[in-house]
Scaffold this active site. Sequence first.
Site, PDB file in Angstrom:
ATOM      1  CG  HIS A 106       9.257  -0.475   1.782  1.00  0.00           C
ATOM      2  ND1 HIS A 106       9.299  -1.758   2.259  1.00  0.00           N
ATOM      3  CD2 HIS A 106      10.491   0.037   1.975  1.00  0.00           C
ATOM      4  CE1 HIS A 106      10.506  -2.019   2.728  1.00  0.00           C
ATOM      5  NE2 HIS A 106      11.246  -0.937   2.572  1.00  0.00           N
ATOM      6  NE  ARG A 134       5.311 -11.702 -14.598  1.00  0.00           N
ATOM      7  CZ  ARG A 134       4.026 -11.813 -14.911  1.00  0.00           C
ATOM      8  NH1 ARG A 134       3.223 -12.603 -14.173  1.00  0.00           N
ATOM      9  NH2 ARG A 134       3.516 -11.166 -15.945  1.00  0.00           N
ATOM     10  CE  LYS A 175      -4.087  -2.043   2.255  1.00  0.00           C
ATOM     11  NZ  LYS A 175      -3.561  -3.445   2.082  1.00  0.00           N
TER      12      LYS A 175
END
EC number: 2.5.1.78
Length: 175
Positions: A92, A131, A89
């Site tokens: 970072h 992935r 959110k």
Amino acid sequence: MSTALPPRPRNISNSKARISIVASKYNEEFTDALVENAKDELAAIMPHARVDVVRVPGAFEIPVACAAVLAGEEKPQAVIALGLIIRGKTQHGDLVAESVSTSLQEMAVKHVTPVIHEVLLVEDEKQAYARCIGSQLNRGREAARAAESMVELFSKLKHDPDSKKKLNRQFPSNA
Ligand SMILES: Nc1c(NC[C@H](O)[C@H](O)[C@H](O)CO)[nH]c(=O)[nH]c1=O
Ligand SMILES: CC(=O)[C@@H](O)COP(=O)(O)O
């Protein structure tokens, strides 16, 4: 979105190169799968290579561990950096991803050693699964194929007298 992996090399490499895998543990269900897929692919395409694995807490610790590996007495012929950042959110995740990408590239150029970058920044676990665990887009296998390709290329450059002179002129510390 990329739809497939680069193809496997046509010929199995006879190289006895040393390959160092530096992988974060964070999101370990996915990062463990990246490591296993990379090791599995290396065993298939570079069966004589020596593969070492270093694990660090999170993606942000990967560059410093790569630096330590590259500073070691037995420098590897390639480093594979594996990690998974799932955007949260805040900013970072983006800050970590940007810093890691820049650091890995700077290290590769400084040490004239391929550093394969598969420290992934994804939106959600669905993207991560495709992935890290899935086969069609597996970035662990992609990393192994890129490492093999670069090891073969650098071996040719190193043993081609003309290229060797150019490399030594440009990077005398690597002579
Ligand atoms: N959120 C994720 C992190 N965060 C941790 C950082 O990588 C680092 O360990 C911390 O900031 C301490 O220096 N790491 C990941 O690899 N993946 C994430 O999704
Ligand atoms: C990449 C991260 O560190 C991230 O998972 C942290 O989540 P948030 O941005 O919601 O704090």
